[in-house]
Design a protein around this motif. Structure first.
Motif, PDB file in Angstrom:
ATOM      1  N   ARG B  47       0.844  -1.203   0.000  1.00 28.85           N
ATOM      2  CA  ARG B  47       0.000   0.000   0.000  1.00 28.85           C
ATOM      3  C   ARG B  47       0.875   1.246   0.000  1.00 28.85           C
ATOM      4  O   ARG B  47       1.857   1.323   0.741  1.00 28.85           O
ATOM      5  CB  ARG B  47      -0.893   0.004   1.243  1.00 28.85           C
ATOM      6  CG  ARG B  47      -1.899  -1.120   1.233  1.00 28.85           C
ATOM      7  CD  ARG B  47      -2.516  -1.283   2.583  1.00 28.85           C
ATOM      8  NE  ARG B  47      -1.510  -1.606   3.597  1.00 28.85           N
ATOM      9  CZ  ARG B  47      -1.808  -1.759   4.873  1.00 28.85           C
ATOM     10  NH1 ARG B  47      -3.033  -1.592   5.309  1.00 28.85           N
ATOM     11  NH2 ARG B  47      -0.860  -2.065   5.733  1.00 28.85           N
ATOM     12  N   ASN B  49       0.489   5.447   0.294  1.00 27.59           N
ATOM     13  CA  ASN B  49      -0.359   6.613   0.497  1.00 27.59           C
ATOM     14  C   ASN B  49      -1.834   6.232   0.581  1.00 27.59           C
ATOM     15  O   ASN B  49      -2.672   6.815  -0.081  1.00 27.59           O
ATOM     16  CB  ASN B  49      -0.137   7.617  -0.634  1.00 27.59           C
ATOM     17  CG  ASN B  49      -0.550   9.018  -0.227  1.00 27.59           C
ATOM     18  OD1 ASN B  49      -0.990   9.223   0.913  1.00 27.59           O
ATOM     19  ND2 ASN B  49      -0.445   9.967  -1.136  1.00 27.59           N
ATOM     20  N   GLN B  50      -2.141   5.239   1.380  1.00 30.03           N
ATOM     21  CA  GLN B  50      -3.539   4.821   1.512  1.00 30.03           C
ATOM     22  C   GLN B  50      -4.054   5.156   2.898  1.00 30.03           C
ATOM     23  O   GLN B  50      -3.401   4.899   3.895  1.00 30.03           O
ATOM     24  CB  GLN B  50      -3.668   3.315   1.275  1.00 30.03           C
ATOM     25  CG  GLN B  50      -3.820   2.987  -0.192  1.00 30.03           C
ATOM     26  CD  GLN B  50      -4.036   1.512  -0.400  1.00 30.03           C
ATOM     27  OE1 GLN B  50      -4.461   0.806   0.508  1.00 30.03           O
ATOM     28  NE2 GLN B  50      -3.743   1.046  -1.600  1.00 30.03           N
ATOM     29  N   GLU B  51      -5.266   5.748   2.888  1.00 26.48           N
ATOM     30  CA  GLU B  51      -5.928   6.021   4.155  1.00 26.48           C
ATOM     31  C   GLU B  51      -6.550   4.719   4.636  1.00 26.48           C
ATOM     32  O   GLU B  51      -7.334   4.098   3.922  1.00 26.48           O
ATOM     33  CB  GLU B  51      -7.037   7.047   3.947  1.00 26.48           C
ATOM     34  CG  GLU B  51      -6.535   8.425   3.540  1.00 26.48           C
ATOM     35  CD  GLU B  51      -6.331   9.328   4.743  1.00 26.48           C
ATOM     36  OE1 GLU B  51      -7.112   9.185   5.713  1.00 26.48           O
ATOM     37  OE2 GLU B  51      -5.385  10.129   4.734  1.00 26.48           O
ATOM     38  N   VAL B  52      -6.178   4.287   5.795  1.00 24.31           N
ATOM     39  CA  VAL B  52      -6.831   3.098   6.332  1.00 24.31           C
ATOM     40  C   VAL B  52      -7.321   3.417   7.732  1.00 24.31           C
ATOM     41  O   VAL B  52      -6.689   4.176   8.466  1.00 24.31           O
ATOM     42  CB  VAL B  52      -5.868   1.897   6.406  1.00 24.31           C
ATOM     43  CG1 VAL B  52      -5.721   1.271   5.038  1.00 24.31           C
ATOM     44  CG2 VAL B  52      -4.533   2.316   6.944  1.00 24.31           C
ATOM     45  N   THR B  96      -2.444   7.231   7.375  1.00 24.72           N
ATOM     46  CA  THR B  96      -1.964   6.967   6.030  1.00 24.72           C
ATOM     47  C   THR B  96      -0.827   5.961   6.093  1.00 24.72           C
ATOM     48  O   THR B  96       0.088   6.106   6.893  1.00 24.72           O
ATOM     49  CB  THR B  96      -1.464   8.270   5.393  1.00 24.72           C
ATOM     50  OG1 THR B  96      -2.372   9.309   5.723  1.00 24.72           O
ATOM     51  CG2 THR B  96      -1.384   8.136   3.889  1.00 24.72           C
ATOM     52  N   SER B 263       0.827   0.038  -8.427  1.00 23.86           N
ATOM     53  CA  SER B 263       0.132  -1.241  -8.363  1.00 23.86           C
ATOM     54  C   SER B 263       1.082  -2.310  -8.866  1.00 23.86           C
ATOM     55  O   SER B 263       1.889  -2.076  -9.767  1.00 23.86           O
ATOM     56  CB  SER B 263      -1.138  -1.217  -9.211  1.00 23.86           C
ATOM     57  OG  SER B 263      -0.817  -1.178 -10.569  1.00 23.86           O
TER      58      SER B 263
END
Lengths: 267, 322
Positions: B47, B49-52, B96, B263
């Motif tokens: 992942r 820069n992913q908001e989790v 993030t 990706s």
């Protein structure tokens, strides 16, 4: 059977060479066709903000020249140390490290310079670009100086010493003079290489649309602007990028060939 | 004066050492927040820069207990932080996450493609220059190959994107910007370097050896296979690894062609990203943990290429000069 195998092998080898030459020709012809058709005299008279390239060409040369001004003396003196003064394992270590530095990723050098010459001062500046390029240049100059000095016969040094000259006088007046042409070639090749660099400038000096010789602010760069222009959707920007690429390549290859010509003449 | 000159020359030489240590330390310090936050799991986390939301971040962390045990204090401190965060602000329970898997895989795969593509051609060119061509032809072809090496990498990127990539994607399908096109253009870039170093190693074979083989009636192929290659094997392998080290850190050509998306590529024609490209593209807008994660990637790249290059230097190229 043996002879057939030999023929296949020879054919493969010749084809490989043709592939290599083919790529060079392909790139150069592309550049010539795309670049030459977008080339106008006005490109050299206007700045990027008015659709020209003047500020970028001047900026790139200023960055590379200033970097050379720092890199050449430091690199040469360090090379002299390795070859003439160093004793024991230390010069070997420096020689190996500078060999490794030559191949170090240029983007990492950019990031390194960013963290001490850009971040603390709150923005891109020409000085940071100069520092990044000179860091790239120093190890190349060290390697050339080192290997060119190794070609100078010992007798020359001894003759100088026998005349009573001090060691540094012998090095500066005799050894360097004898290796002058080779070192000059190395310097020109190194200059050609850093003049075409993009990655170390991306976040150190960035680029500018205006004519500027102020090193405390973002500084115009031909290579960084090519990258920006090529990514823009308008065709006019891309044409400008091709013209700039053509100019850059001609500049780099001419310096490179001139450097090679110097040594060829001497031999 | 003599002493002064000696001092100056010594300090300039030491500058190299200082620069290398400086690069390493600076990268480490700038990467520290990210290292403290993500630890070594950064390398295997895909992942970017992913908001989790927080509970989700814990699940994979708990699954990966063996890895976490290795990280001892840092990881425990992290979990404490997370719990504290949760207590403090009930509304915004997101954070993030940055992971380096995609750029690392992209770097390795594009380099691998470049190597597979460039190696046979570079060997062919080296044999051509060292053994087949006459002196004159060898000289001019040699200069041409070295000119190919002198072309700035951004030019390879422009040419690759507008002229090379369309042909590749027509032939192999898939996107124009992809792992494959990036790898192939990277291959074209390292080709001249690899060929030049290989030629130099091949040229170290003593003429006497070659001549005695020819005198016994050996063909060129047999001389190359049975005399030159065994003799210069070590140097050739070294030059391949050295070219690999260069390819790892190449930025601009790849930036045009790899697509710069975070990706994992499912096929070879998918776009992805490499470490230098991640740094080139995201550095401008990054701040805080994002910037620190980019430095973390830079540190990984630096260590990787340092290791590869010094491996090549110390084990294979001890005797030859590059």
């Amino acid at each position: 059977m043996r002879l057939t195998l030999n023929k296949i092998f020879l054919a493969f080898s010749v084809i490989s060479a043709l592939i290599g030459l083919g790529f060079l020709a392909w790139i150069l012809v592309t550049l010539f066709i795309k670049g030459f058709s977008s080339l106008h005299l006005s490109l050299f008279l206007n700045d990027l903000v008015d659709g020209g390239l003047r500020n970028l060409i001047v900026g790139q040369l200023v960055l590379a020249l200033l970097a050379a001004l720092i890199g050449i003396p430091l690199g040469m003196v360090a090379g002299i140390y390795i070859r003439e003064y160093g004793r024991g394992k230390y010069p070997e270590l420096i020689r190996d490290l500078s060999d490794i530095m030559v191949s170090a990723p240029s983007i990492v050098i950019g990031a390194f310079v960013y963290s001490f010459a850009v971040a603390p001062f709150g923005g891109a500046n020409g000085f940071a670009g100069v520092i990044a390029l000179s860091i790239m240049m120093i190890p190349i100059i060290i390697n050339t100086t080192d290997s060119m000095l190794s070609l100078v016969p010992k007798e020359l040094r001894e003759a100088g010493m026998a005349l009573g000259a001090s060691k540094y006088r012998v090095i500066l007046d005799v050894v360097i003079k004898a290796a002058k042409v080779g070192i000059m070639t190395g310097i020109l090749l190194a200059f050609a290489r850093i003049a075409g660099e993009t990655a170390p400038l991306l976040f150190t000096s960035e680029t500018s649309n205006y004519f500027s010789l102020d090193l405390t602010d973002s500084f115009p760069s031909l290579t960084v602007s090519i990258y920006n222009l090529a990514n823009e959707p308008e065709k006019s920007s891309r044409d400008l990028a091709w013209a700039a690429s053509f100019i850059l390549t001609v500049m780099v290859l001419v310096i490179n060939l001139f450097g090679r010509y110097l040594t060829r003449n001497k031999k | 004066m003599e002493k002064l000159f000696q001092k100056i020359s010594f300090s300039s030489a030491t500058l190299v050492l200082i620069l290398l240590l400086g690069i390493f330390t600076t990268l480490f310090i700038s990467a520290k927040p990210a290292i403290a936050e993500f630890g070594l799991e950064f390398i295997t986390d895909k992942r970017w820069n992913q908001e989790v939301s927080l509970p989700q971040t814990k699940t994979p962390a708990q699954v990966a207990t063996p890895a976490q045990n290795l990280e001892d204090d840092d990881a425990i401190a992290d979990e404490d932080d997370m719990i504290l965060d949760e207590d403090d602000e009930d509304d915004s329970m997101t954070k993030t996450v940055f992971g380096g898997l995609v750029p690392i895989v992209g770097t390795l795969l594009s380099t691998l493609i470049a190597l597979v593509f460039a190696m046979p051609i570079a060997m062919g060119i080296a044999v051509f220059l060292a053994e087949i061509a006459s002196k004159n032809i060898s000289k001019y072809v040699g200069i041409a190959i070295e000119l190919l090496a002198a072309i700035p990498s951004i030019i390879f990127g422009m040419w690759g994107l507008y002229y090379f990539a369309p042909i590749i994607s027509d032939t192999f399908g898939g996107y124009q910007v992809s792992l494959l096109t990036a790898g192939l253009v990277l291959g074209v870039m390292i080709l001249p370097f690899m060929a030049a170093v290989t030629r130099d190693s091949m040229n170290t074979t003593p003429d006497v050896l070659k001549e005695s083989a020819y005198a016994l009636g050996a063909t060129k192929f047999e001389v190359v296979k049975d005399v030159i290659f065994p003799f210069s094997k070590v140097g050739i392998i070294g030059s391949i690894i050295l070219a690999l080290g260069r390819a790892l850190g190449e930025t601009m050509a790849v930036a045009f062609l790899i697509g710069a998306v975070y990706s994992l590529p499912e096929t070879i024609t998918d776009p992805t990203i490499s470490i230098p490209v991640a740094m080139a593209v995201n550095f401008g807008e990054a701040s805080g943990l994002g910037e620190s994660s980019l430095f973390y990637l830079g540190l990984i790249l630096f260590i990787l290429s340092f290791a590869v290059i010094s491996f090549a230097k110390f084990y294979f190229l001890k005797r030859t000069k590059v």
